[in-house]
Design an enzyme around this catalytic site. Structure first.
Site, mmCIF file in Angstrom:
data_model
loop_
_atom_site.group_PDB
_atom_site.id
_atom_site.type_symbol
_atom_site.label_atom_id
_atom_site.label_comp_id
_atom_site.label_asym_id
_atom_site.label_seq_id
_atom_site.Cartn_x
_atom_site.Cartn_y
_atom_site.Cartn_z
ATOM 1 N N ASP A 21 12.901 16.898 -8.814
ATOM 2 C CA ASP A 21 12.437 18.209 -9.504
ATOM 3 C C ASP A 21 12.170 18.284 -10.857
ATOM 4 O OD1 ASP A 21 12.832 20.958 -9.064
ATOM 5 O OD2 ASP A 21 14.852 21.097 -9.769
ATOM 6 N N HIS A 38 2.708 18.553 -9.399
ATOM 7 C CA HIS A 38 3.242 17.837 -8.247
ATOM 8 C C HIS A 38 2.263 16.701 -8.219
ATOM 9 C CE1 HIS A 38 5.839 21.325 -7.108
ATOM 10 N NE2 HIS A 38 4.572 21.977 -6.585
ATOM 11 N N LEU A 132 12.691 -2.883 1.463
ATOM 12 C CA LEU A 132 13.233 -1.668 0.794
ATOM 13 C C LEU A 132 13.004 -0.627 2.146
ATOM 14 C CD1 LEU A 132 14.483 0.297 -1.591
ATOM 15 C CD2 LEU A 132 11.927 0.602 -2.098
#
Ligand code: IPE
Ligand code: IPE
Ligand code: MG
Length: 253
Positions: A21, A38, A132
């Protein structure tokens, strides 16, 4: 996720979830459009994946777009969709080379056909990778996840494949979006707000929560490391007393 709780003395998290955020505020601070934030956030995603891989974290779940984010201005939503498409195209080969398995969790049926195809292709290409697991939560909502799992279970009961008595926490978990992964150990939220914003409601039951004021595009390996250090300094008790935890073998915190 396994139904058993993680070991109380593991100081390195196995599964980290992040609410990425602060992109809009980061851009605004520089007098730029929110969408600039963004785009800048992509580098922080790369750094987080790198750190997780290097540290042997088994799963990283990133909140990229919530079910509520559709309500943002149309222009911002469309830039986010384009960015998601672009990043999927440009990063997948590298993720694959690095033995990262990519999964998109959320209601992907709401995305355009092209994006859905790209997601499928990327998931397929990386499905056998195991260093991962990188979950990108897109059009994800914790409430959606719970309702969706409930529907899947109800369907099986209705079809006579499952008896009511078979429904327990472990079975429910297997029907959620992150099924078969380790329990979430650590949740990090950047951007200074201390809330969950409808992220992993079921999966965060015993996660350690770390909130930082750092805005997402500024997040990097050092900040990730700091959050892991905070995690390691906490005593996870899972309902036990501190004395019980301390008396178990090899406790480090
Ligand atoms: C997070 O940053 C990214 C998404 C929700 C897609 P924000 O866009 O929420 O940035 P702030 O919170 O407005 O600064
Ligand atoms: C949460 O951030 C969603 C993502 C990071 C993708 P928001 O910015 O949407 O959360 P609120 O609205 O501040 O709670
Ligand atoms: Mg925000």
């Amino acid at each position: 996720m396994s139904s058993t709780l993680p070991s109380v003395n593991s100081s390195m998290p196995k599964h980290v979830a992040i609410i990425m955020d602060g992109n809009g505020r980061w851009a605004k601070q520089q007098g730029k459009l929110r969408t600039f934030g963004h785009k800048a956030g992509v580098e922080a995603v790369r750094a987080s994946v790198r750190y997780a891989r290097e540290q042997g974290i088994k799963a990283l779940t990133l909140f990229a777009f919530s079910s509520e984010n559709w309500n943002r201005p149309e222009e911002e939503v469309s830039v986010l969709m384009e960015l998601f498409t672009f990043v999927l195209k440009s990063e997948v080969k590298k993720l694959n080379r690095n033995d990262v398995r990519l999964r998109v969790v959320g209601d992907t049926s709401k995305f355009g056909a092209k994006l859905q195809q790209l997601i499928e292709k990327a998931e397929k290409l990386t499905e056998s990778n195991s260093s991962l697991v990188l979950n990108i939560a897109a059009n994800y909502g914790g409430r959606w996840d719970i309702v969706n799992a409930s529907k899947k279970i109800a369907e099986k009961v209705q079809a006579g494949e499952l008896a009511l008595d078979n429904i327990d926490e472990s079975l429910f978990d297997q029907h959620t979006a992150l099924s078969s992964l380790e329990e979430v150990d650590l949740l990090i939220r950047t951007g200074g707000d201390c809330r969950i914003s409808n992220f992993l409601l079921w999966q965060l039951a015993y996660a350690e929560l770390v909130f930082t004021d750092v805005l997402w595009p500024d997040f990097n390996e050092q900040y990730f490391q700091q959050a892991v250090q905070v995690f390691s300094s906490r005593q996870r008790r899972f309902g036990l007393t501190g004395e019980q935890v301390e008396s178990s073998v090899g406790v480090t915190c």
